[in-house]
Design an enzyme around this catalytic site. Structure first.
Site, PDB file in Angstrom:
ATOM      1  N   ARG A  31       0.842  -1.202   0.000  1.00 12.13           N
ATOM      2  CA  ARG A  31       0.000   0.000   0.000  1.00 12.13           C
ATOM      3  C   ARG A  31       0.876   1.250   0.000  1.00 12.13           C
ATOM      4  NH1 ARG A  31      -4.774  -0.030   4.292  1.00 12.13           N
ATOM      5  NH2 ARG A  31      -5.473   1.698   2.967  1.00 12.13           N
ATOM      6  N   CYS A  77      -1.604   6.002   9.286  1.00 13.38           N
ATOM      7  CA  CYS A  77      -1.978   4.711   8.712  1.00 13.38           C
ATOM      8  C   CYS A  77      -3.024   4.951   7.631  1.00 13.38           C
ATOM      9  CB  CYS A  77      -2.478   3.786   9.813  1.00 13.38           C
ATOM     10  SG  CYS A  77      -3.805   4.493  10.831  1.00 13.38           S
TER      11      CYS A  77
END
Length: 283
Positions: free
Chosen positions: A175, A232
């Site tokens: 990611r 995050c």
């Protein structure tokens, strides 16, 4: 102070009636852990809902899990039965990701004794300790919570820190590199951010020891004299990195808007690749 507690120690506190236990089971692919809670939990544990109690909903540009208001968090804490002076132990079943969010919110709101169950629910089961089924509805508490005792990074603050200090992206490496993005509108990372995924802080379901964590943070430039923070996907799992940092004797802030806010804000640059700023483009 980042404090862990063993299953045996928690069992002793439960038997003595000297603890409030919170079950914060949450996963990205299964945000509602209430069914699993009903099927089996640490005796006396109250289920805590991530979506409605440890976060609040806003606009897409606010991120997926904005921090709850002090008033909202206090109302939730009253439902959990928390009282001033309580010892609170929190657990989940996924690397203490949900538990760390609750730990961070409560400690920063003035609750003095908040611990995370070392190894989570799996460690409790492995110790052969009993589970309880069904709902837990305690007498309402009366704990008084204060506004968050430390500033959190705004989106502009995160951009500035990525250039002047250390901004850690704790998402999975793929990611971070921009190869996949299962939730947010665009893949990549904040330019200048370094990658240290959630699993790096753990040995299975347990946090690594303080010396190992200190060495780990040093690999991305986090030391005692460096200003650093974590982000995050939506602001939840960054708290696990904060717990790990405190365990190592370091300080780490949080950018709660995280990638969900950044990627939904027009005009913000995007980096892809394994380097902090290998390729950039506008959102």
């Amino acid at each position: 102070m980042a404090q862990l507690i063993t299953p045996a120690e928690l069992d002793d506190l439960i038997r003595a009636g000297a603890v409030r236990v919170l079950d914060v089971r949450y996963r990205l692919d299964r945000p509602d852990g209430s069914v699993e809670h009903l099927e089996g939990h640490v005796p006396g544990a109250v289920y805590v809902d991530m979506e409605t109690e440890l976060s609040q909903h806003g606009r897409p540009e606010d991120g997926r899990h904005p921090l709850p208001s002090t008033k909202g968090l206090q109302a939730a804490a009253h439902r959990w039965g928390l009282r001033d002076g309580d010892t609170v132990v929190i657990y989940d079943d996924d690397r203490s990701l949900g538990a760390s969010r609750a730990w961070w919110l409560l400690t920063r709101s003035g609750v003095g004794d908040v611990r995370i169950l070392d190894g989570g629910l799996g460690a409790w089961r492995a110790a052969g300790l009993p589970l309880e089924t069904g709902p837990v509805v305690p007498e309402p508490g009366d704990v008084s919570l204060a506004p968050l005792a430390e500033p959190v990074l705004s989106i502009d603050g995160a951009a500035a820190l990525a250039a002047s200090g250390v901004l850690i992206d704790v998402r999975a490496a793929e990611r971070y590199r921009g190869e996949v993005e299962p939730v947010d509108p665009i893949a990549g990372h904040i330019p200048g951010a370094v990658n240290l995924p959630t699993g790096a802080y753990m040995d299975g379901e347990r946090f690594r020891d303080a010396a190992s964590l200190r060495a780990l943070f040093a690999t991305v430039g986090v030391t005692e004299d460096v200003t650093a923070a974590a982000y995050c996907g939506s602001g939840i799992t960054a708290a696990q990195a904060v717990f790990a940092a405190e365990r190592a004797g370091l300080r780490l802030g949080i950018y709660p808007g995280s990638w969900s806010q950044w990627s939904n804000t027009p005009g913000r640059p995007i980096a892809t690749g394994a380097a902090p700023a290998e390729v950039t483009a506008g959102v």
